[in-house]
Design a protein around this motif. Structure first.
Motif, PDB file in Angstrom:
ATOM      1  N   GLU A  93       0.832  -1.201   0.000  1.00 15.89           N
ATOM      2  CA  GLU A  93       0.000   0.000   0.000  1.00 15.89           C
ATOM      3  C   GLU A  93       0.868   1.253   0.000  1.00 15.89           C
ATOM      4  O   GLU A  93       0.500   2.274  -0.577  1.00 15.89           O
ATOM      5  CB  GLU A  93      -0.907   0.018   1.238  1.00 15.89           C
ATOM      6  CG  GLU A  93      -1.853   1.198   1.249  1.00 15.89           C
ATOM      7  CD  GLU A  93      -2.546   1.440   2.572  1.00 15.89           C
ATOM      8  OE1 GLU A  93      -2.358   0.673   3.526  1.00 15.89           O
ATOM      9  OE2 GLU A  93      -3.298   2.427   2.640  1.00 15.89           O
ATOM     10  N   ASP A 117      -0.531  -4.800   3.199  1.00 17.52           N
ATOM     11  CA  ASP A 117      -0.948  -3.542   3.821  1.00 17.52           C
ATOM     12  C   ASP A 117      -0.189  -3.534   5.149  1.00 17.52           C
ATOM     13  O   ASP A 117      -0.582  -4.210   6.092  1.00 17.52           O
ATOM     14  CB  ASP A 117      -2.468  -3.538   4.034  1.00 17.52           C
ATOM     15  CG  ASP A 117      -2.945  -2.280   4.741  1.00 17.52           C
ATOM     16  OD1 ASP A 117      -2.098  -1.468   5.166  1.00 17.52           O
ATOM     17  OD2 ASP A 117      -4.177  -2.126   4.877  1.00 17.52           O
ATOM     18  N   ASP A 120      -2.654  -1.492   8.832  1.00 19.14           N
ATOM     19  CA  ASP A 120      -4.061  -1.283   8.505  1.00 19.14           C
ATOM     20  C   ASP A 120      -4.752  -0.632   9.695  1.00 19.14           C
ATOM     21  O   ASP A 120      -4.566  -1.065  10.833  1.00 19.14           O
ATOM     22  CB  ASP A 120      -4.715  -2.628   8.186  1.00 19.14           C
ATOM     23  CG  ASP A 120      -6.198  -2.489   7.979  1.00 19.14           C
ATOM     24  OD1 ASP A 120      -6.601  -1.804   7.025  1.00 19.14           O
ATOM     25  OD2 ASP A 120      -6.965  -3.045   8.795  1.00 19.14           O
ATOM     26  N   GLY A 121      -5.544   0.410   9.383  1.00 17.71           N
ATOM     27  CA  GLY A 121      -6.232   1.132  10.465  1.00 17.71           C
ATOM     28  C   GLY A 121      -5.303   2.133  11.117  1.00 17.71           C
ATOM     29  O   GLY A 121      -5.433   2.437  12.304  1.00 17.71           O
ATOM     30  N   GLU A 280      -6.051  -5.865   0.770  1.00 16.75           N
ATOM     31  CA  GLU A 280      -7.017  -5.819   1.870  1.00 16.75           C
ATOM     32  C   GLU A 280      -8.122  -6.861   1.638  1.00 16.75           C
ATOM     33  O   GLU A 280      -8.317  -7.765   2.448  1.00 16.75           O
ATOM     34  CB  GLU A 280      -7.612  -4.402   2.023  1.00 16.75           C
ATOM     35  CG  GLU A 280      -6.584  -3.398   2.535  1.00 16.75           C
ATOM     36  CD  GLU A 280      -7.125  -1.991   2.782  1.00 16.75           C
ATOM     37  OE1 GLU A 280      -6.756  -1.382   3.798  1.00 16.75           O
ATOM     38  OE2 GLU A 280      -7.890  -1.471   1.939  1.00 16.75           O
TER      39      GLU A 280
HETATM   40 MN    MN Z   1      -5.769  -0.840   5.253  1.00 17.42          MN
END
Ligand code: MN
Ligand code: AHG
Ligand code: MN
Length: 335
Positions: A93, A117, A120-121, A280
């Motif tokens: 990403e 990724d 993530d978050g 994702e």
């Molecule tokens: Mn993500």
């Protein structure tokens, strides 16, 4: 043999031969992810000290620049995979295009590509809420001995050979599949060892949790709006409970354990939704299906979508089988 409390290292060795392409390479790859996850975990746990140790952009005592955690995680995963020379390419990403991995003695001999990724978050880091890492692994399409190409990364999810995530939560877990069920390992931080804590994870057939960013409700298409209203209706086992962390890994993890549905639909403002297909949705879809759940992108199975771009976005609906099927009925009404 799968045995509770086995270490991840033991589990990888014990299960290596059950993997159809078994050559030890995939095992080494999972081992590298395990190592990078521990390094990132250590850094994530220190995130709350950032005001004390220095914010991103500052210089630390060694004179190194402090990095944002998603950049740190990206660097660690790439560095670990690169150093161990076990993949031929990485897409992330955090990188505009894919990275070709090659060393003088290996000459593009490695068979696997990884898509990640790394964090993530990431917006949850500042508020001490769980974040994760997601990974997806494919065998390359192009012949060994040649550099990887975009084609090696643009494979449909049904070609994945392994996928998983790390959740850096109240405890840190690594959850993954190689196409033979889903197993979850919990990190003992004192020893730095992952133990098999959740063998053969399964989504309950149905559940009572729906997870969606309801702030976007007005922009959703009518089928999704109707399904949300259905979740809120008082009838039978409804209304359901709304839970949305805003970190796909954490929302998925909870729903897999408790039973639920996660939705990131397209809307009148985001025509393709938000989540990225390759690092994702596809890995989560592989895990979901291996855990008796479903993952769809509107009317189609997520893992059957032929990707066209590295950072492609798709609508994503995933979770307990009966809940996803019910949602599908609502979506179908408007087609
Ligand atoms: Mn993500
Ligand atoms: P990332 O931090 O890797 O950019 O991913 C964030 C994603 C996903 O984890 C989460 O479910 C979703 O974005 C939340 O989006 P909204 O804030 O739009 O609900
Ligand atoms: Mn991210």
């Amino acid at each position: 043999m799968t045995q509770k409390n086995q270490t991840l290292g033991e589990f990888i060795i014990d299960n290596q031969s059950s993997f159809q392409y078994s050559s030890g390479e995939l095992s080494k790859l999972i081992n590298a992810i395990r190592l990078a996850a521990k390094v990132v975990n250590h850094q994530v746990n220190k995130a709350g000290l950032v005001d004390i140790l220095g914010a991103a952009g500052d210089t630390n005592v060694q004179g190194e620049d402090q990095q944002k955690l998603d950049v740190f995680a990206n660097d660690k995963f790439i560095q670990t995979l690169r150093n161990r020379e076990i993949v031929c390419g990485i897409a992330s990403e955090e990188e505009d295009s894919f990275i070709t991995i090659n060393s003088n003695d290996k000459k593009h001999q490695n068979k696997y590509v990884v898509l990640i990724d790394p964090l993530d978050g990431s917006s949850n880091v500042d508020v001490n809420v769980s974040v994760g890492t997601i990974f997806s692994i494919y065998r390359r399409i192009t012949p060994v001995g040649t550099p990887v190409t975009l084609e090696d990364f643009l494979q449909p999810g049904n070609k994945q050979v392994a996928a998983g995530y790390v959740v850096y939560g109240t405890s840190t877990m690594l959850v993954y599949t190689t196409g033979d069920g889903v197993n979850g390992f919990t990190l003992n931080p004192a020893l730095g060892t992952f133990y098999l804590s959740h063998p053969n994870m399964q989504f309950p057939e149905t559940g009572k949790i729906y997870s969606v960013n309801e702030g976007n409700y007005v922009h959703f298409h009518q089928g999704v709006k109707d399904y949300i209203k259905y979740c809120q209706q008082e009838e039978g086992d409804r209304p359901y409970t709304s839970r949305y962390i805003g970190s796909l890994v954490s929302d998925f993890h909870r729903n897999m354990i408790k039973g639920g549905i996660y939705m990131y639909p397209k809307s009148s403002v985001t025509e393709s939704g938000k989540l990225r297909l390759l690092y994702e949705c596809n890995p989560m879809a592989f895990l979901a299906e291996q855990a008796n759940g479903l993952a769809r992108g509107g009317r189609n199975r997520i893992m059957d979508i032929q990707p066209t771009e590295l950072h492609q976005r798709v609508p994503f609906f995933c979770g307990s089988r009966k809940m996803v099927e019910k949602l599908q009925e609502f979506l179908d009404k408007y087609h």
